[in-house]
Design an enzyme around this catalytic site. Sequence first.
Site, mmCIF file in Angstrom:
data_model
loop_
_atom_site.group_PDB
_atom_site.id
_atom_site.type_symbol
_atom_site.label_atom_id
_atom_site.label_comp_id
_atom_site.label_asym_id
_atom_site.label_seq_id
_atom_site.Cartn_x
_atom_site.Cartn_y
_atom_site.Cartn_z
ATOM 1 N N HIS A 40 -5.804 3.975 -4.536
ATOM 2 C CA HIS A 40 -6.556 3.403 -3.417
ATOM 3 C C HIS A 40 -6.989 4.455 -2.400
ATOM 4 C CE1 HIS A 40 -7.761 -0.048 -0.839
ATOM 5 N NE2 HIS A 40 -7.860 -0.636 -2.018
ATOM 6 N N HIS A 80 -8.314 -10.307 -4.022
ATOM 7 C CA HIS A 80 -7.368 -9.319 -4.539
ATOM 8 C C HIS A 80 -6.333 -10.000 -5.433
ATOM 9 C CE1 HIS A 80 -9.087 -7.248 -1.052
ATOM 10 N NE2 HIS A 80 -8.729 -6.115 -1.628
ATOM 11 N N ASP A 86 -9.823 -7.191 -6.716
ATOM 12 C CA ASP A 86 -9.584 -5.752 -6.602
ATOM 13 C C ASP A 86 -8.105 -5.407 -6.720
ATOM 14 O OD1 ASP A 86 -12.268 -5.630 -6.062
ATOM 15 O OD2 ASP A 86 -12.071 -4.627 -4.125
#
Length: 290
Positions: free
Chosen positions: A129, A219, A74
């Site tokens: 985000h 991530h 992500d």
Amino acid sequence: MTEAPVRTAPAARRPLLDLSAKLVRRGYVCAYEEGERALPEPDDVLTYGRPALLAVSTVACVATDDKVVSLTYDDGPDPSYTPQVLEALAQYKVRATFFVLVEQAEKHPDLVRRIIAEGHEVALHGIDHTRLSALPLQEAVGRIRDGKRRLERITGRKVLLFRPTYGAQTVAQYLATRALGMEVVVWSAWARDWDGSDAGTIAQRAIGSLHKGGFLLLHDYSGDGVGAPDPETGEGLDRGEATRLLLAGMKRRKFTSRTVSELLAQYPAVRTVWAEKRDPNRLTGMPAAN
């Protein structure tokens, strides 16, 4: 910038009522660090409420006895970290899915194209985000629609998967995302690679969380700035090393990784109702395992 012609990626979209899916309660999915675990038999609620629940359920992993998972990254792409991750994935010849932030993708379009060129999948994580479940429905859906359009401009292909930031969505946002032609995908395992731990700790945590068919949350950047280099020492999380250690551990355990779309094309989806009420005051944090 000239827009690339949009091509369709390998099919991942399923009908709103996915009758082939396995339906589970949220608690099963949220055992993120439990590792190998059998799918539970459906209880009365899941059995008799199946049609209604399937219509608002989110994909968390797939059902299989094969030792295969999907590594999902992500918040990228990022010029410092994403190449590290890509090099590690290339070394072990495995594929992953990258849920990207559009603002990052627009800053680094060559990295997005590199991800695709090296056989990985690009999917939407959001424009930035922002926690969409904190926003009014119309604004949240507008951001999802705009993010999809802008990412398709970069990739030149349809975007078929969406992972809301923090995994946070309302039922209405879920249904709107499906109407936009995207499957909503969350995760069933994680490494907590945002808590300040070193690469070895994160890799061991990830290895311990593996289960057949799992979608592992990782991530290649942090939309919240976690793991970024220290401004004084310049040291930060070595995401490439964390990936290499993870892949070495997976190889020892005979696990491999493929893209989310590849797994969804081959195996039944494991779905759960994954939503929260809109809360304009809640801007961060993962949803509860309710």
